[in-house]
Design a protein around this motif. Structure first.
Motif, short mmCIF file in Angstrom:
data_model
loop_
_atom_site.label_atom_id
_atom_site.label_comp_id
_atom_site.label_asym_id
_atom_site.label_seq_id
_atom_site.Cartn_x
_atom_site.Cartn_y
_atom_site.Cartn_z
N TRP A 126 4.96 13.73 28.17
CA TRP A 126 4.15 13.65 26.97
C TRP A 126 2.99 12.68 27.18
CZ3 TRP A 126 9.35 11.77 26.70
CH2 TRP A 126 10.29 12.74 26.39
N ALA B 8 3.03 9.32 13.51
CA ALA B 8 3.52 9.12 14.88
C ALA B 8 4.29 10.37 15.30
CB ALA B 8 4.42 7.88 14.96
N ALA B 9 4.54 10.48 16.57
CA ALA B 9 5.28 11.63 17.09
C ALA B 9 6.76 11.30 17.19
CB ALA B 9 4.74 12.03 18.46
N LEU B 10 7.59 12.34 17.17
CA LEU B 10 9.02 12.22 17.40
C LEU B 10 9.36 13.01 18.66
CD1 LEU B 10 10.43 12.76 13.78
CD2 LEU B 10 10.14 10.59 15.00
N LEU B 11 9.98 12.34 19.63
CA LEU B 11 10.28 12.96 20.91
C LEU B 11 11.77 12.95 21.19
CD1 LEU B 11 7.48 11.13 22.94
CD2 LEU B 11 7.34 13.37 21.82
N GLN B 12 12.23 13.88 22.03
CA GLN B 12 13.63 13.97 22.38
C GLN B 12 13.79 13.93 23.90
OE1 GLN B 12 16.47 14.05 20.20
NE2 GLN B 12 17.21 13.45 22.22
N ASP C 255 1.07 13.79 12.10
CA ASP C 255 1.76 12.78 11.30
C ASP C 255 1.32 11.40 11.77
OD1 ASP C 255 3.84 11.54 9.59
OD2 ASP C 255 4.69 13.56 9.60
N VAL D 254 9.88 16.90 18.69
CA VAL D 254 10.41 17.15 17.35
C VAL D 254 9.27 17.20 16.33
CG1 VAL D 254 12.01 16.32 15.57
CG2 VAL D 254 12.56 16.02 18.01
N LEU D 255 8.30 16.31 16.50
CA LEU D 255 7.14 16.25 15.62
C LEU D 255 5.95 15.80 16.44
CD1 LEU D 255 6.10 16.45 12.67
CD2 LEU D 255 6.64 14.02 12.43
#
Length: 330
Positions: A84, A30-34, A28, A23-24
């Protein structure tokens, strides 16, 4: 050319690509994961330091490959699909050339196994690479160290000991790790140390077959000992069943190899246990993933690991496993 921290990060970020499960990503705090539905997250971290985990003269591309490979090997031993990773670099100086060469080893291996770089950190200091790798596995299907049962067979992939032989040759100044060896057998051994092959496909194929698994990073006996300790069992390894090394034979180094194959580390093969009833299935699995498997012993009641020689006696290993608090090769 020397870069500042943000220049280094941008140089690495340009090698990454967008993905639906990220997601990000880089850029940034931190990262955003799905994660996928019904999957459990598998997380591992390994740090490689110059002079401890690789010789100082190792080419940056080989360092990039190996730093990721050792983490992928941990995911493989859990039966996880790589997803990841984050990367932290400590560098003596911010060399654009070093970073570019490091990336030439890191990203091809990442692409091969579908693992995406999502963030990290850079700082000045002694050369050190730390990677946190994450994978996914169907809930309840992860391979673990605590499931070995009395009567199980013990299997190992590939040829443990070849990386240790390469290390011994480097210590004797008989192998230069900074360049390709002219001899095919020596080059095979050099690559087993510099660019180990993480057995990701094998780990995925062992779901539902292996009762316990571990990657061989510190030495075959030491890592099999982790399975025994966690499972509350003992192991007998048959010396005559251990895989031979064609490369060692071609190089005339069979005697040296024989003394290293049970205790030397850095192979990143998989050692696992499975019921005898699955032998044929495992041979079929070996063919499907093109990874050689060898049945090397069995699990019994008791504690510890012992090697049984061809006369039926117990062989005492001269080397019990890699020591992470010693200098490289000590």
């Amino acid at each position: 050319m020397s870069l500042d921290e943000f220049g280094l990060i941008e140089r690495i970020r340009r090698r990454t690509a967008a993905r639906a499960d990220i997601v990000l990503g880089i850029g940034d705090d931190a990262a955003l994961l799905q994660p996928a539905a019904g999957q459990q997250l598998v997380v591992t971290t390994d740090t490689l330091n110059s002079g401890v985990h690789f010789p100082a003269e190792t080419p940056p591309a080989d360092i990039g490959w190996k730093a990721l490979a050792v983490n992928l090997s941990d995911l493989a031993s859990m039966g996880a699909q790589p997803a990841w990773c984050s990367l932290s670099l400590s560098l003596p100086d911010a060399s654009a050339q070093w970073v570019d060469q490091f990336a030439e080893g890191f990203f091809p291996l990442a692409d091969l196994h579908g693992i995406a770089l999502i963030g990290g950190d850079t700082t000045r200091g002694p050369l050190s690479i730390s990677i946190t790798a994450m994978g996914q596995v169907t809930a309840g299907q992860a391979l673990r160290r605590d499931g070995a049962q009395v009567g199980d067979d013990i299997w190992v992939s590939g040829v443990p000991g070849e990386a240790g032989l390469a290390l011994a040759l480097w210590q004797q100044q008989a192998l230069d790790v900074s360049r390709s060896a002219g001899d095919a057998a020596l080059e095979h051994l050099r690559l087993r140390l510099a660019r180990p092959t993480p057995r990701v496909e094998l780990g995925l194929a062992l779901q539902g077959l292996a009762t316990a698994a571990v990657d061989v990073s510190d030495g075959l006996l030491a890592d099999l000992g982790h399975i025994c300790a966690r499972s509350g069992v003992a192991a007998d390894v048959l010396e005559a069943a251990l895989p031979a090394s064609p490369a060692a034979e071609q190089a005339g180094l069979c005697k040296s190899f024989t003394t290293l194959r049970i205790g030397a580390g850095d192979d990143y093969e998989l050692c696992f246990t499975a019921p005898p009833a699955l032998r044929q299935v495992l041979h079929e699995t070996m063919a499907s993933v093109a990874v050689p498997l060898t049945r090397i012993g069995y699990i019994r009641a008791g504690t510890g690991v012992q090697v049984i020689n061809q006369e039926g006696g117990v062989l005492v290993a001269s080397r019990q496993g890699y020591n992470h608090f010693s200098s490289f090769g000590a």
